[in-house]
Design a protein around this motif. Structure first.
Motif, PDB file in Angstrom:
ATOM      1  N   LYS A  35       0.820  -1.218   0.000  1.00  0.00           N
ATOM      2  CA  LYS A  35       0.000   0.000   0.000  1.00  0.00           C
ATOM      3  C   LYS A  35       0.851   1.264   0.000  1.00  0.00           C
ATOM      4  O   LYS A  35       0.359   2.359  -0.335  1.00  0.00           O
ATOM      5  CB  LYS A  35      -0.951  -0.005   1.198  1.00  0.00           C
ATOM      6  N   GLY A  47      -4.424  -1.779  -6.566  1.00  0.00           N
ATOM      7  CA  GLY A  47      -5.180  -2.412  -5.498  1.00  0.00           C
ATOM      8  C   GLY A  47      -5.088  -3.927  -5.558  1.00  0.00           C
ATOM      9  O   GLY A  47      -4.246  -4.493  -6.258  1.00  0.00           O
ATOM     10  N   THR A  84     -11.334   1.680  -6.190  1.00  0.00           N
ATOM     11  CA  THR A  84     -10.792   2.928  -5.639  1.00  0.00           C
ATOM     12  C   THR A  84      -9.542   3.350  -6.375  1.00  0.00           C
ATOM     13  O   THR A  84      -9.387   4.519  -6.754  1.00  0.00           O
ATOM     14  CB  THR A  84     -10.477   2.751  -4.143  1.00  0.00           C
ATOM     15  N   ARG A  85      -8.669   2.410  -6.609  1.00  0.00           N
ATOM     16  CA  ARG A  85      -7.408   2.734  -7.267  1.00  0.00           C
ATOM     17  C   ARG A  85      -7.639   3.105  -8.736  1.00  0.00           C
ATOM     18  O   ARG A  85      -7.014   4.020  -9.271  1.00  0.00           O
ATOM     19  CB  ARG A  85      -6.431   1.549  -7.175  1.00  0.00           C
ATOM     20  N   SER A 122      -8.800   1.982   0.506  1.00  0.00           N
ATOM     21  CA  SER A 122      -7.766   2.476  -0.410  1.00  0.00           C
ATOM     22  C   SER A 122      -7.170   1.373  -1.265  1.00  0.00           C
ATOM     23  O   SER A 122      -6.577   1.652  -2.312  1.00  0.00           O
ATOM     24  CB  SER A 122      -6.642   3.168   0.380  1.00  0.00           C
ATOM     25  N   LEU A 123      -7.305   0.112  -0.823  1.00  0.00           N
ATOM     26  CA  LEU A 123      -6.730  -1.014  -1.557  1.00  0.00           C
ATOM     27  C   LEU A 123      -7.709  -1.673  -2.523  1.00  0.00           C
ATOM     28  O   LEU A 123      -7.322  -2.576  -3.261  1.00  0.00           O
ATOM     29  CB  LEU A 123      -6.206  -2.069  -0.571  1.00  0.00           C
ATOM     30  N   ARG A 124      -8.943  -1.244  -2.531  1.00  0.00           N
ATOM     31  CA  ARG A 124      -9.909  -1.856  -3.434  1.00  0.00           C
ATOM     32  C   ARG A 124      -9.637  -1.417  -4.871  1.00  0.00           C
ATOM     33  O   ARG A 124      -9.383  -0.241  -5.133  1.00  0.00           O
ATOM     34  CB  ARG A 124     -11.324  -1.498  -3.005  1.00  0.00           C
ATOM     35  N   ASP A 131      -1.153  -5.491 -11.329  1.00  0.00           N
ATOM     36  CA  ASP A 131      -1.586  -4.435 -10.426  1.00  0.00           C
ATOM     37  C   ASP A 131      -0.421  -3.802  -9.669  1.00  0.00           C
ATOM     38  O   ASP A 131      -0.617  -2.843  -8.922  1.00  0.00           O
ATOM     39  CB  ASP A 131      -2.608  -4.977  -9.424  1.00  0.00           C
TER      40      ASP A 131
END
Length: 384
Positions: free
Chosen positions: A199, A230, A268-269, A263-265, A322
């Motif tokens: 992260k 993410g 979201t990214r 924030s890691l989904r 990713d």
């Protein structure tokens, strides 16, 4: 510093009470392992992982150049191999170069240019931003700091930047900004190489976009097993499960703003990347963990298999594509799982290592030196 590992206190009683020792060892070791498992978000998830869908990137492995990436694996391999062959055997967890890196697809031929293993002319400083929950288990981990000691032998330096392990990337971006501006740096060319682990990578990217005042101090940014896009595992986890890390032995961390999992989904990214262009004028690099299956620690096997329902080319936490910063330079594919790259659990807690974190050994000192030597050489070519 007093060791906070609950297993360690049992060692002195081994001879007197072997059966009780073994029972306690498994009980306390499993307790620590359960806390560690919460770092592997799938271990705390209650819903099944959603398989491939229209929102998931295609599984075809295309050449890096076709994906807008500069492929410099050949040169990085030359530098890393030179470091390992020259003084790597004297360092912990030595591996031969062919075992340290994974060959994926067609790798370009080497340049044949000699590798300079002398003192750094640029005196680069690696500023490492850790992943989820690091401030929770940092006291227990009690890292020996051997990476920093090793780098200083060659005129480099390194620091671990403190961020809230359970907060959002937006929160941590501000903390990165404040820490960088507080650094006393000599005038001249920028020295900081921001290395985002897990992260830590999106935390850094958000800082570079939101705070232009720090860019003049930054020579480069490296995603090291970074969760740039993410992880699908975060879709099935909740923040309260990540907050279980607050109960790790010796933990003094807080929940922060409670935004780490969000924030890691991947959604979201993706949304963030779609609305924020990375600042030009900086060099971006990607070091991807792409382990062979037998290099996955036993405690991470479950999350590796869950993530494999989307794509088997993962490090137990993040799929390989990713981990790549858009438009960056690809350094290489590392034959290590997600934790082995940056979290030296087995070095400081050998019992936990032998029981649960079974593939944690990796030559991190040599790898970090190779990264800095590559960056120093590469930015010089661009006159930075």
């Amino acid at each position: 510093m007093q060791e906070s590992n609950p297993v360690a206190g049992l060692r002195d009683r081994r001879e007197a009470q072997p059966d009780r020792h073994r029972r306690a060892l498994w009980r306390d070791g499993a307790g620590v392992a359960a806390a560690l498992a919460c770092l592997a978000l799938a271990a705390c998830a209650t819903r099944p992982l959603i398989p491939y869908s229209a929102d998931t990137p295609p599984l075809a492995l295309v050449a890096a150049t076709q994906a807008g990436i500069q492929d410099k694996r050949a040169r990085f391999r030359e530098i890393y191999c030179a470091v390992l062959e020259t003084h790597g055997a004297a360092l912990d967890d030595y591996r031969a170069c062919e075992d340290a890196l994974t060959r994926v697809g067609v790798e370009p031929a080497g340049t044949g240019v000699p590798v300079d293993l002398g003192q750094s002319r640029r005196h680069l400083i690696a500023v490492m931003v850790p992943g989820v929950g690091y401030d929770c288990f940092k006291p227990w981990l009690s890292s020996p700091g051997t990476v920093v000691k090793h780098l200083r032998r060659f005129g480099y330096d390194a620091i671990m930047l403190d961020v809230d392990g359970l907060s959002s990337s937006t929160n941590n971006a501000r903390q990165i900004r404040d820490a960088i501006l507080a650094m006393q740096l000599p005038p001249g060319a920028p020295q900081l190489v921001l290395i985002g682990y897990s992260k830590g990578a999106p935390d850094i990217l958000e800082a570079l976009v939101a705070y232009p005042e720090i860019r003049s101090r930054v020579a480069a940014m490296v995603s090291a097993a970074g969760a740039v896009g993410g992880s699908p595992l975060a879709n099935e986890a909740e923040q309260f499960q990540a907050d279980m890390l607050r109960h790790f032995p010796g933990a003094i961390c807080t929940s922060g703003d409670g935004g780490a999992v969000q924030s890691l989904r991947p959604a979201t990214r993706r949304a963030w990347m779609a609305h924020h262009a990375l600042p030009p004028g900086l060099r971006y690099y990607s070091l991807v963990t792409f382990p062979e299956p037998d290099r996955i620690s036993s405690i991470l096997r479950s999350s590796y298999e869950k993530l494999s329902r989307v794509d088997a080319r993962n490090d137990s936490q993040v799929i390989f594509y990713d981990q790549v910063v858009p438009g960056s330079t690809l350094l290489g594919y590392v034959n290590a799982d997600h934790w082995a790259l940056a979290v030296p659990i087995a070095r400081t807690h050998s019992v936990i290592g032998s029981l649960f974190v079974t593939q944690n050994a990796y030559p991190r000192e040599a790898l970090t030196e190779a990264m800095l030597r590559f960056v120093e050489e590469d930015v010089a070519m661009f006159g930075q």
